[in-house]
Design a protein around this motif. Sequence first.
Motif, PDB file in Angstrom:
ATOM      1  N   ALA A 236     -10.266  -8.040  20.481  1.00  0.00           N
ATOM      2  CA  ALA A 236      -8.823  -7.837  20.602  1.00  0.00           C
ATOM      3  C   ALA A 236      -8.183  -7.689  19.227  1.00  0.00           C
ATOM      4  O   ALA A 236      -7.283  -6.869  19.036  1.00  0.00           O
ATOM      5  CB  ALA A 236      -8.196  -9.008  21.361  1.00  0.00           C
ATOM      6  N   CYS A 237      -8.652  -8.476  18.268  1.00  0.00           N
ATOM      7  CA  CYS A 237      -8.131  -8.356  16.904  1.00  0.00           C
ATOM      8  C   CYS A 237      -8.417  -6.964  16.335  1.00  0.00           C
ATOM      9  O   CYS A 237      -7.555  -6.363  15.682  1.00  0.00           O
ATOM     10  CB  CYS A 237      -8.753  -9.426  16.009  1.00  0.00           C
ATOM     11  N   THR A 238      -9.598  -6.456  16.597  1.00  0.00           N
ATOM     12  CA  THR A 238      -9.947  -5.108  16.138  1.00  0.00           C
ATOM     13  C   THR A 238      -9.046  -4.065  16.790  1.00  0.00           C
ATOM     14  O   THR A 238      -8.595  -3.110  16.137  1.00  0.00           O
ATOM     15  CB  THR A 238     -11.415  -4.799  16.460  1.00  0.00           C
ATOM     16  N   ALA A 239      -8.722  -4.251  18.066  1.00  0.00           N
ATOM     17  CA  ALA A 239      -7.896  -3.290  18.799  1.00  0.00           C
ATOM     18  C   ALA A 239      -6.466  -3.217  18.270  1.00  0.00           C
ATOM     19  O   ALA A 239      -5.756  -2.231  18.520  1.00  0.00           O
ATOM     20  CB  ALA A 239      -7.888  -3.642  20.285  1.00  0.00           C
ATOM     21  N   LEU A 240      -6.020  -4.224  17.561  1.00  0.00           N
ATOM     22  CA  LEU A 240      -4.665  -4.192  17.008  1.00  0.00           C
ATOM     23  C   LEU A 240      -4.455  -3.019  16.066  1.00  0.00           C
ATOM     24  O   LEU A 240      -3.328  -2.551  15.883  1.00  0.00           O
ATOM     25  CB  LEU A 240      -4.352  -5.505  16.280  1.00  0.00           C
ATOM     26  N   ALA A 241      -5.531  -2.525  15.457  1.00  0.00           N
ATOM     27  CA  ALA A 241      -5.402  -1.356  14.569  1.00  0.00           C
ATOM     28  C   ALA A 241      -4.880  -0.141  15.338  1.00  0.00           C
ATOM     29  O   ALA A 241      -4.200   0.719  14.762  1.00  0.00           O
ATOM     30  CB  ALA A 241      -6.742  -1.044  13.917  1.00  0.00           C
ATOM     31  N   ASP A 242      -5.198  -0.065  16.628  1.00  0.00           N
ATOM     32  CA  ASP A 242      -4.697   1.030  17.464  1.00  0.00           C
ATOM     33  C   ASP A 242      -3.353   0.696  18.105  1.00  0.00           C
ATOM     34  O   ASP A 242      -2.549   1.601  18.366  1.00  0.00           O
ATOM     35  CB  ASP A 242      -5.709   1.347  18.565  1.00  0.00           C
ATOM     36  N   ASP A 243      -3.108  -0.578  18.373  1.00  0.00           N
ATOM     37  CA  ASP A 243      -1.873  -0.983  19.051  1.00  0.00           C
ATOM     38  C   ASP A 243      -0.656  -0.962  18.130  1.00  0.00           C
ATOM     39  O   ASP A 243       0.444  -0.587  18.552  1.00  0.00           O
ATOM     40  CB  ASP A 243      -2.021  -2.401  19.617  1.00  0.00           C
ATOM     41  N   LEU A 244      -0.825  -1.392  16.893  1.00  0.00           N
ATOM     42  CA  LEU A 244       0.304  -1.568  15.998  1.00  0.00           C
ATOM     43  C   LEU A 244       0.450  -0.365  15.074  1.00  0.00           C
ATOM     44  O   LEU A 244      -0.540   0.138  14.533  1.00  0.00           O
ATOM     45  CB  LEU A 244       0.133  -2.843  15.160  1.00  0.00           C
ATOM     46  N   PRO A 245       1.674   0.111  14.863  1.00  0.00           N
ATOM     47  CA  PRO A 245       1.865   1.238  13.945  1.00  0.00           C
ATOM     48  C   PRO A 245       1.557   0.831  12.510  1.00  0.00           C
ATOM     49  O   PRO A 245       1.656  -0.347  12.149  1.00  0.00           O
ATOM     50  CB  PRO A 245       3.345   1.589  14.118  1.00  0.00           C
ATOM     51  N   ALA A 246       1.169   1.800  11.700  1.00  0.00           N
ATOM     52  CA  ALA A 246       0.942   1.547  10.275  1.00  0.00           C
ATOM     53  C   ALA A 246       2.308   1.478   9.596  1.00  0.00           C
ATOM     54  O   ALA A 246       2.904   2.504   9.241  1.00  0.00           O
ATOM     55  CB  ALA A 246       0.090   2.657   9.668  1.00  0.00           C
ATOM     56  N   HIS A 247       2.809   0.266   9.444  1.00  0.00           N
ATOM     57  CA  HIS A 247       4.196   0.063   9.017  1.00  0.00           C
ATOM     58  C   HIS A 247       4.255  -0.568   7.628  1.00  0.00           C
ATOM     59  O   HIS A 247       3.895  -1.733   7.452  1.00  0.00           O
ATOM     60  CB  HIS A 247       4.912  -0.822  10.038  1.00  0.00           C
ATOM     61  N   ASP A 248       4.682   0.207   6.646  1.00  0.00           N
ATOM     62  CA  ASP A 248       4.897  -0.291   5.291  1.00  0.00           C
ATOM     63  C   ASP A 248       6.375  -0.564   5.086  1.00  0.00           C
ATOM     64  O   ASP A 248       7.234   0.205   5.538  1.00  0.00           O
ATOM     65  CB  ASP A 248       4.455   0.748   4.253  1.00  0.00           C
ATOM     66  N   ASP A 249       6.711  -1.648   4.398  1.00  0.00           N
ATOM     67  CA  ASP A 249       8.083  -1.888   3.953  1.00  0.00           C
ATOM     68  C   ASP A 249       8.010  -2.795   2.724  1.00  0.00           C
ATOM     69  O   ASP A 249       6.917  -3.181   2.300  1.00  0.00           O
ATOM     70  CB  ASP A 249       8.936  -2.484   5.081  1.00  0.00           C
ATOM     71  N   PRO A 250       9.157  -3.125   2.105  1.00  0.00           N
ATOM     72  CA  PRO A 250       9.101  -3.940   0.888  1.00  0.00           C
ATOM     73  C   PRO A 250       8.474  -5.324   1.071  1.00  0.00           C
ATOM     74  O   PRO A 250       8.046  -5.942   0.095  1.00  0.00           O
ATOM     75  CB  PRO A 250      10.580  -4.055   0.493  1.00  0.00           C
ATOM     76  N   GLN A 251       8.410  -5.799   2.313  1.00  0.00           N
ATOM     77  CA  GLN A 251       7.828  -7.123   2.546  1.00  0.00           C
ATOM     78  C   GLN A 251       6.303  -7.108   2.562  1.00  0.00           C
ATOM     79  O   GLN A 251       5.668  -8.069   2.115  1.00  0.00           O
ATOM     80  CB  GLN A 251       8.325  -7.691   3.883  1.00  0.00           C
ATOM     81  N   ALA A 252       5.715  -6.030   3.094  1.00  0.00           N
ATOM     82  CA  ALA A 252       4.258  -6.017   3.266  1.00  0.00           C
ATOM     83  C   ALA A 252       3.773  -4.591   3.460  1.00  0.00           C
ATOM     84  O   ALA A 252       4.463  -3.757   4.059  1.00  0.00           O
ATOM     85  CB  ALA A 252       3.857  -6.873   4.460  1.00  0.00           C
TER      86      ALA A 252
END
Length: 275
Positions: A236-252
């Motif tokens: 499930a942790c590996t699947a998060l790469a597909d579930d969550l957008p690649a989101h960059d911002d000043p925090q992370a």
Amino acid sequence: MKAAAFDYIRPDTLGAAITLLTKHGPDAKLIAGGQSLLPALNLRLSAPGLLIDIGRLAELRGITLADRTLHIGAGCTHAQVMNHPMVQRHAPLIARALAAVAHPAIRARGTFGGSLANADPAAELPACALALDAVMQAQGPAGPRRIPAAHFFTSLFETALAPDEVLTGVDIPIQGDTQWGFAELARRTGDYAMVGLAAVARPGTIRLGWFSVGQTAILAHRAAAILTEGGPLEAACTALADDLPAHDDPQASAAMRLHLARVLLRRVVGAWGGR
């Protein structure tokens, strides 16, 4: 900075508020607790010609339980919801998440519905609504409307509410044998989270609501499906790469945010045991 000049009306009824919204259109803004709107006004990020104060409408208050559904009025403050016995008993995820919202002064003024209608992707409540499969109740000139949380948050600070609709409350289905978990990572207590998770496990289904991961709060469908089917937590942790957008911002960076999301998933689901 100071807000631009605006008119102010405090209607006595919900119907009167809807009439004002319909009459003034996009030049009008609703205000209740004002914890998000007032800073935006002072920074002139928003400059409505009319503020419609719905903060004292009795029709938007109240927390009730009927037919296995917990109803939370949109006008209830964070503190009222967090400390309410029925919320603590039947929707402890909500109470726990609200404890992480900003600081006591904010929780004393900010409203439950205001946070949801504002649709800030870094806010805790939208992710909780998704995880709990909540249903939003709206009222407009055409009458009441029910909007599932999964269809409510449409874009950055945008919802499925029509311009002349008011969010009046939220219905949360109550089921027995429910596990829940909440975790977020922020640089300081009270800061917006770099990433956060609201998770609910009910018989036959697991829902993982994430915030501070993109333009809106989202559900991680692939990771949840793996866990629902009894698959390993690491898968499930590996699947998060597909579930969550690649989101960059000043925090992370996107890579850091994905790493932190996996940390939170291990903490929350690992605490349930048996995985």
